[in-house]
Structures are given as C-alpha cells and as structure tokens.
Design a protein around this motif. Structure first.
Motif, PDB file in Angstrom:
ATOM      1  N   ARG A 569      29.080  60.653 -36.877  1.00  0.00           N
ATOM      2  CA  ARG A 569      29.617  59.960 -38.054  1.00  0.00           C
ATOM      3  C   ARG A 569      31.099  59.647 -37.960  1.00  0.00           C
ATOM      4  O   ARG A 569      31.636  58.954 -38.820  1.00  0.00           O
ATOM      5  N   HIS A 570      31.772  60.118 -36.926  1.00  0.00           N
ATOM      6  CA  HIS A 570      33.198  59.846 -36.789  1.00  0.00           C
ATOM      7  C   HIS A 570      33.472  58.589 -35.959  1.00  0.00           C
ATOM      8  O   HIS A 570      34.624  58.173 -35.855  1.00  0.00           O
ATOM      9  N   VAL A 571      32.443  58.018 -35.349  1.00  0.00           N
ATOM     10  CA  VAL A 571      32.622  56.884 -34.445  1.00  0.00           C
ATOM     11  C   VAL A 571      32.119  55.601 -35.108  1.00  0.00           C
ATOM     12  O   VAL A 571      30.918  55.441 -35.315  1.00  0.00           O
ATOM     13  N   PRO A 572      33.010  54.656 -35.449  1.00  0.00           N
ATOM     14  CA  PRO A 572      32.568  53.371 -36.004  1.00  0.00           C
ATOM     15  C   PRO A 572      32.024  52.476 -34.886  1.00  0.00           C
ATOM     16  O   PRO A 572      32.685  52.272 -33.873  1.00  0.00           O
ATOM     17  N   TYR A 602      30.362  53.481 -39.500  1.00  0.00           N
ATOM     18  CA  TYR A 602      30.450  54.815 -38.914  1.00  0.00           C
ATOM     19  C   TYR A 602      29.080  55.332 -38.491  1.00  0.00           C
ATOM     20  O   TYR A 602      28.166  55.447 -39.301  1.00  0.00           O
ATOM     21  N   GLY A 603      28.958  55.636 -37.200  1.00  0.00           N
ATOM     22  CA  GLY A 603      27.777  56.312 -36.682  1.00  0.00           C
ATOM     23  C   GLY A 603      26.552  55.445 -36.502  1.00  0.00           C
ATOM     24  O   GLY A 603      25.528  55.931 -36.006  1.00  0.00           O
ATOM     25  N   VAL A 620      28.395  47.192 -26.636  1.00  0.00           N
ATOM     26  CA  VAL A 620      28.501  48.254 -27.643  1.00  0.00           C
ATOM     27  C   VAL A 620      29.946  48.720 -27.649  1.00  0.00           C
ATOM     28  O   VAL A 620      30.497  49.067 -26.604  1.00  0.00           O
ATOM     29  N   SER A 621      30.567  48.729 -28.831  1.00  0.00           N
ATOM     30  CA  SER A 621      31.982  49.114 -28.893  1.00  0.00           C
ATOM     31  C   SER A 621      32.243  50.020 -30.079  1.00  0.00           C
ATOM     32  O   SER A 621      31.550  49.966 -31.099  1.00  0.00           O
ATOM     33  N   SER A 622      33.236  50.871 -29.928  1.00  0.00           N
ATOM     34  CA  SER A 622      33.764  51.643 -31.053  1.00  0.00           C
ATOM     35  C   SER A 622      35.000  50.919 -31.579  1.00  0.00           C
ATOM     36  O   SER A 622      35.524  50.017 -30.929  1.00  0.00           O
ATOM     37  N   PHE A 623      35.461  51.302 -32.765  1.00  0.00           N
ATOM     38  CA  PHE A 623      36.503  50.517 -33.412  1.00  0.00           C
ATOM     39  C   PHE A 623      37.832  50.566 -32.671  1.00  0.00           C
ATOM     40  O   PHE A 623      38.543  49.577 -32.579  1.00  0.00           O
ATOM     41  N   ASN A 624      38.191  51.727 -32.150  1.00  0.00           N
ATOM     42  CA  ASN A 624      39.454  51.819 -31.433  1.00  0.00           C
ATOM     43  C   ASN A 624      39.260  52.625 -30.149  1.00  0.00           C
ATOM     44  O   ASN A 624      38.290  53.374 -30.019  1.00  0.00           O
ATOM     45  N   GLN A 626      40.458  55.212 -29.110  1.00  0.00           N
ATOM     46  CA  GLN A 626      40.512  56.667 -29.248  1.00  0.00           C
ATOM     47  C   GLN A 626      39.202  57.259 -29.775  1.00  0.00           C
ATOM     48  O   GLN A 626      39.050  58.474 -29.858  1.00  0.00           O
ATOM     49  N   SER A 627      38.236  56.404 -30.154  1.00  0.00           N
ATOM     50  CA  SER A 627      36.950  56.888 -30.662  1.00  0.00           C
ATOM     51  C   SER A 627      36.040  57.198 -29.482  1.00  0.00           C
ATOM     52  O   SER A 627      35.457  56.292 -28.881  1.00  0.00           O
ATOM     53  N   LEU A 628      35.935  58.462 -29.127  1.00  0.00           N
ATOM     54  CA  LEU A 628      35.178  58.892 -27.963  1.00  0.00           C
ATOM     55  C   LEU A 628      33.928  59.641 -28.388  1.00  0.00           C
ATOM     56  O   LEU A 628      33.894  60.266 -29.455  1.00  0.00           O
TER      57      LEU A 628
END
Length: 784
Positions: A569-572, A602-603, A620-624, A626-628
């Motif tokens: 849930r912490h990864v957009p 998120y998630g 597939v990408s995360s928002f920034n 630093q989102s690992l």
C-alpha cells in the motif's frame, strides 16, 4: 412472502424439467439457485411455519443437485453471483457479530430482550456501581431541547455528544427530528423502545437499557433537568456498537452515519489539498439549506494560541451550531459540551443528576470564531451530508478475502454504469464503509479509487487511493453520457481475512452494476520488483526509461485484455500500454499511449482494453524513483497473447555513470557559437575493439534545455579530431539524448556534452555503455 415462495416453486419446476430433459448442467445450476433462494426466505420470514417449509424445500433442491453431481462428475461448477440478494444478505449477517455481541438487522424478526448482552462499562462507571435499567418513560419534548442541553459525562465520547448537539440544532432550525426519529416504540409495548442504527452496511436494532446510579439517575450523556432520554439512548447504542463506554474516541461524521445514515466526509484542514475558499462556500451553503451539519476537531498537539476565548483540549471534537456570513464576516458558533467547574471545590462526578443546576457547574458554553481562526486552530472538519439529496442509491456488500499469501492488499473491483443521456457531467458520490466486528483491532487500512474506464490520459502527476485507518472514505467523481461507466476499486490492507465492507453510490440518476459476461480464459502472471536500478518513477523523471517494460504481442484478431498490477500500500502504481513494436521506450508521449490505468494509485493499478493484433510495450511504474518493492502483474485475455521482459538499455554491456555540470566557464553551447571546445570534454580510453552507446541526461529532468552528446577521435596533441558518433539534433526530451550503438577500435576518444544555448548552468550525467571490459572514461576535463 407468498409471491416469493411461489417464484421459488416455479424455479424448482424449471430445474426438474431440465433434469427430465437430461440438461444436467442447467438442472444443477437451477437446483443450487433454488436452494439459495429458499434458504434466504427462511432467514427473513417472521413465520415459524414458513421458515420450516422453506428449509425443507431447500433441502430437497440440494438433494437433487447432489444426485446430479454423482451421476455427472464433470458437471459445470456453479459460481456464486456476488451481486445476488442472497450473497449480499449473507455478508450483512456475517457483519452482525460486533465485539462478541450479535446486533440484529432491522429487517429481522423481533425477539424477546432476555439475555441481551450490554456493552462494557467504563472504569469510572464501574467504580460508581452503575446498573443497567430500562427507562420507565421517554420524554417527547424534543422541540424544547437545545444543543446546549447536551452534557458530556464521564465517558470520553466528545464526538457522540457533538453529534447529538448538532442533531438537536438541526431539528430546532428545520423541524427534522434528526437523531430522535431513530428511536422507535416496540409494537404493542408502549414502554419498550429500540433504536434504528446504520452500522456495517445496513440498519440494525439496539435495545434501550441505560447505565444508571443505584438510585436510578443516569450515568451517561444527559440533557440535565429536561430529562429527554433519546440522546442518552443514542449514546448507549453507539457505545454498544464500538465496544463499550470506555470509548477511545471517533469523529462526528462517523457517529452521525450510525445515528442518521447521512454521508460522512472528513476534511483535513492541515492537508496539502485543503481549499479554504471553496470549502467555506460548500459548508455555508449546505448548512444554510439544511443539507449539511458539521463539527470541528483538534489534533494531538494544539497550536500556540495566545489569548483565546475558549479552553481547547487536544484530540477533542466540538459541535458547530451556527454558520453565517454577514457584516461581521465569516463565522461559526462552536459548542463545548463539557461541564465546567466554577470553583475549586470538589464536585461530585454525578453531573447528570437533576440537581445539576444547584452544583458549582456551568452549562456547556458556545463561542463565536472566525473562519480564519477555525482554519488555523483546528485540524479536522467533519461533515455529514443529507443522503436524501440524491434521488438514487446503489449499494454493494462484500468481503475482502485474501487470494494468496503475501503482503499485498486485498482488492474489490467492480464497474457501475449511470443511466444518463446528458452530455453535461454529473457528480457521483461513492462511499466505502469498512465493517467493524471487533473495535479493538488496530492497523487496518482501506482505500477507495473511482475512475473513468475509457480514459487513456496519463495523469502522471496525480496520486489517488491513499490508505487510511478510518471506517469511511468518500470519493467524488464525474460522469456523462460520453463516459457513463466508472470503475470502483476498494482495497484493504490488514492482518485479517473475510473483512466485510459496503460500497454505496449516490447519484441523481439511476445506476447499476456492470456484470462482465466476457470470459477471459488466457491468463499469465508476472513477478517483478522496483529496485534502485529499475524504479524509474513517473514519466516526468528522466529515469522513467528504467522502469520494468514488457513486450506484449497479440498475433491475431481483437483481444480484450485485463491487466492488474499490485504492490504494497505504500507504492503508487501505474500501467501503460503503448505502441512501440515491442521495443523499450525511453520517452513516453501521449500519442503513443494505447491504454493507461490513469492516475497513480497506492498498491493497485488496473486497465481493461480491446487491443488489435500487433506488438506493444507494457510499462509498470511507481510514482517516484524512491518507491521500491516487489510487484505482480496479472494479465488475462480473450485470445492468446505473449508477454516477455524487455532488456534494459545497455543490457549485456559494461556501464559507467559520469556526473558533471556546465559552469560559467564551461557552458559554451553548440558549435554555432564558436566556443564549443570550452564545453566539458571527457577522455574515453578503449583497450580493445568495442561497441559503444552513450546517453546524456539532465539531472533536473523537467528543465526544457536542448542538449547533445558527440564523440570525437582524440589527436595525439589531445585536441578534438574527426567526429565518430552523435546523438543527433539538439533535443529537450526528459529522458535525454542518446547515440546509436556504434563500433570503435581501441584508442582514445573525446565525449562532449553540450547545451544548444551557451550560458546555461546545469548538472548532467553521462551513461556510457561498452562491450569491452576495462574501458575508462576520465572525469577530468581535458584541454582542447
């Protein structure tokens, strides 16, 4: 009930006819459906005889279904219709057990009150020998009741007190009986009352016994000498639902949803998205028209107040009993329902006795505060909106079930359609309610997103679906006849399974759930991870090209694809499908996008699209960057498809990262400015033949600065010789510029990064890929 029984009998006859016709698959499905229908009737009927009859018929239908299954071992399985009345009712019954006590549905038959379990008392109530008693009479003088009559006693339920106060004020202004109308008499028993409370997705029934002192006076929320008991009964009902009078606290919009069914909305005043002016306009209009009531709440830490007209407590809720915009400005009247001592003498804890006015205690106080002060002092505004404002309501009751082991959230996904012919957008409100069966549970988080199913817009800078431990989440969306379908995604992240929830849709025109009848038999699953090398962030980052990318190939025909990405849930997350002949994409443009999951959520990310035969790239990408973390992608389609990872740029080659900058001395610009040799120049030494590829990127990827990188031979005098490769014309792509892959013999070469215009001071990085080991790139600026 008779018509429903007859309908079930008709369905049973159809099942029997299908069995005689040897259509065993259809007969099996019909028998199972008939059994479910009869069982549903047996649970909802008030007649003992009808309940017994329905159970008998259900047993017969199940017996026939079992015989068919024994005869035909490969009989098609029956998949439960999650939208059916029976499935919905089963969820609501499952959510009736709250804190070890069963709270019956309002629609269930009334049972005798013997053996009713009461909520636990607070330590203060136990210390004062509280007893459970049923009020001997109910005072029906609600019209004479004022919000200031509500007195908070020894229970830490300021939000409930504030909720009752604003109900009283709303009734005084509009004659609505808001709050008090939920207290109803038992049929044929004038001395017995019960409370109709909205909880866990439906209305439920609460008994009317109250905690009292041994002499019979109330030991809970009271209205002083006026002795109007419905506020006390409302408080008791809520305490029973939340686990007892030792109440940790709530917020008024949640409380009022229980007491009135009004729609809760929480506004974070200190949040990044708070809009002071538009919020005031909404509140002022809604309050004046009687469509909205509200409270305000302080945070855990109070700001430095200086001289302030009222004493504030941290994490405390205050009723708003008036909102006005006049010659004195925009103001609210705030009510503090706590009692206040007027002397230092000891005062009995019995604040609710009828001798209240003779004790050294003042009645609750009200204070006028400006809108500016409200915004500067309070952390939260808790709104409750009249659900009757919307003509139509559509609800779904479900349970989050853990599909597999792991830390990923549990997801409910469904699409609804609004029946509108208007081209103008209509506002739709969607409310997610997490069911509570044990109020002692901690660390349960939910999120809600609503989005247009037809949009391919990237929306790369927008985040949605953040998780909260609140019971309710309200999302407002818009739709029109051009895009009448909206996707709802409700997510749960916690340690528990089979957690119930309700999604309620409020609209001015009718809405219905879309039941996808298209079978998607071809399924593939991908497991991946965002690492320091593969987390590129959204398309505004120059590192977007590093995100995991996959070659998606559809060989023939048009294929319906559903693609779901999940992480914690912490990864957009976001999913994009783009035209590219299946090659890695460095720069994503809107024109290349075929399908997108829209805003980063998120998630979870989801996209559904009909795709023609061809080769695509799935990103597939995360928002920034630093989102690992790990992620999974599930892809299902109506036709066969292939999906394979696309190697990273420079895969199989040795790589080096050179960081530098253009300074006042070295920002020399392009060759046309005749100072090109003053740019930073790096020596590249190859000890053997090698293929080479070089990318130049600005560290600040948002800067619109045309750049170029060119490779030259180095002469024996250390000056620039002939050109051997270039990234081409100067360009301001976010991902930077790159040379083609080219072959060089061993020797010395010069790499020159430059901006088109001289004098631009910026930092950059060079990504140098070689096939030969031992290649060096000297970070010293060499002389030209």
């Amino acid at each position: 009930m008779g018509n429903n029984t007859a309908l079930c009998q008709t369905q049973y006859s159809k099942a029997a006819r299908a069995e005689l016709d040897r259509d065993l698959d259809r007969a099996f499905r019909l028998y199972i459906q008939v059994a479910q229908d009869f069982l549903h009737l047996s649970r909802t009927s008030n007649s003992t005889a009808i309940r017994a009859e329905c159970k008998t018929h259900a047993g017969k239908a199940l017996e026939r279904a079992e015989k068919i299954k024994q005869v035909k071992r490969d009989v098609a399985p029956v998949i439960a219709d999650r939208f059916s009345e029976q499935e919905q009712f089963a969820v609501l019954r499952h959510s009736s057990n709250v804190n070890g006590t069963r709270i019956p549905l309002w629609s269930e038959p009334i049972v005798p009150s013997t053996g009713i379990t009461q909520p636990p008392l607070s330590p203060e109530q136990v210390q004062n020998n509280a007893k459970w008693r049923r009020p001997e009479h109910i005072h029906d003088n609600n019209s004479k009741l004022e919000s200031k009559d509500v007195i908070q006693h020894m229970v830490s339920d300021c939000s409930v007190c504030a909720s009752v106060a604003i109900c009283i004020e709303h009734d005084r202004r509009f004659g609505s009986k808001l709050g008090s109308s939920s207290l109803l008499q038992f049929p044929d028993e004038p001395d017995r009352y019960h409370l109709k409370a909205m909880f866990n997705g439906t209305y439920r029934r609460i008994d009317n016994q109250l905690p009292c002192y041994p002499d019979g006076t109330l030991m809970c929320l009271s209205t002083g000498p006026k002795s109007v008991l419905w506020p006390s009964l409302v408080e008791k009902a809520y305490m029973k639902l939340v686990g007892g009078y030792d109440f940790p606290g709530s917020n008024s919009s949640t409380d009022l949803h229980v007491l009135t069914g009004w729609i809760p909305e929480h506004i974070e005043v200190k949040g990044a998205y708070f809009e002071r002016e538009s919020t005031w306009d909404r509140i002022n209009t809604g309050f004046t028209e009687g469509r909205c009531v509200l409270t305000v709440g302080t945070g855990e830490r109070l700001p430095e107040l200086g001289v302030f007209p009222m004493e504030l407590l941290p994490a405390h809720c205050y009723a708003v009993i008036d909102v006005r915009d006049d010659e004195q400005g925009r103001r609210m009247t705030i009510l503090d329902s706590r009692v206040h001592h007027t002397s230092s003498e000891d005062v009995e804890q019995d604040f609710t006795r009828l001798s209240l006015l003779d004790s050294p205690v003042e009645r609750p106080r009200s204070y006028d505060l400006s809108w500016d002060i409200i915004c500067n002092v309070f952390d939260g505004i808790y709104l409750s909106w009249d659900s009757g404002t919307f003509e139509h309501k559509l609800a779904y009751h479900g349970k989050w079930k853990r599909e597999e082991a792991g830390d990923q959230p549990q997801i409910f996904r469904a699409t609804f359609r609004v029946e509108t012919s208007s081209l103008e957008e209509e506002e739709i409100w969607v409310l997610l309610t997490r069911h509570i069966t044990d109020s002692r549970r901690k660390s349960e988080y939910v999120s809600l997103t609503v989005q247009d199913t037809t949009s391919s817009d990237l929306n790369s800078l927008h985040l949605k679906g953040s998780y909260t431990n609140s019971t309710h989440i309200l999302v407002k969306a818009r739709c029109s006849s051009l895009s009448p379908e909206l996707l709802v995604v409700a997510s749960y992240d916690g340690d528990y399974d089979d957690v119930g929830f309700t999604v309620t849709i409020y609209s001015s025109t009718s809405a219905s759930w879309v039941r996808d009848a298209i079978s998607l038999p071809y399924v593939k699953k991908i497991a991946g991870a965002f690492t320091n090398k593969t987390a590129g962030g959204n398309p505004t980052h120059p590192t977007f090209m590093l995100n995991p990318q996959y070659h998606l190939r559809i060989r023939s025909g048009k294929t319906r694809l559903k693609i779901t990405a999940r992480s914690d849930r912490h990864v957009p997350l976001n999913i994009v499908v783009a035209w590219s002949n299946g090659e890695r994409i460095a720069e994503l443009t809107q024109n290349a996008v075929v399908a997108s999951s829209g805003s980063y959520s998120y998630g979870f990310a989801f996209v559904s699209k009909d795709l023609s035969a061809g080769d695509y790239t799935l990103i597939v990408s995360s928002f920034n960057p630093q989102s690992l973390g790990p992620f999974t992608v599930d892809i299902s389609g109506t036709q066969p498809f292939e999906i394979d990872p696309i190697p990273q740029e420079g895969a199989g080659m040795f790589s080096k990262v050179i960081r530098g900058s253009w300074t006042s001395e070295t920002a020399a610009g392009s060759p046309s400015f005749n100072r090109y040799v003053n740019n930073p120049i790096y020596e590249m030494k190859l000890s053997s033949q090698s293929h080479v590829k070089i990318r130049l990127q600005l560290v600040d990827g948002n800067a619109e600065v045309p750049i170029n990188v060119t490779v030259f031979r180095l002469t024996e005098h250390g000056t620039l010789g002939s050109q051997v490769a270039t990234s081409g014309p100067y360009a301001d792509a976010i991902s930077g510029v790159v040379t083609p892959q080219f072959l060089l013999q061993h020797g010395l070469y010069a790499v020159v990064p430059s901006t088109y215009t001289p004098g631009i001071l910026a930092s950059f990085r060079l990504l140098v890929y070689t096939t030969a080991a031992g290649a060096t790139v000297d970070s010293r600026h060499i002389s030209a």
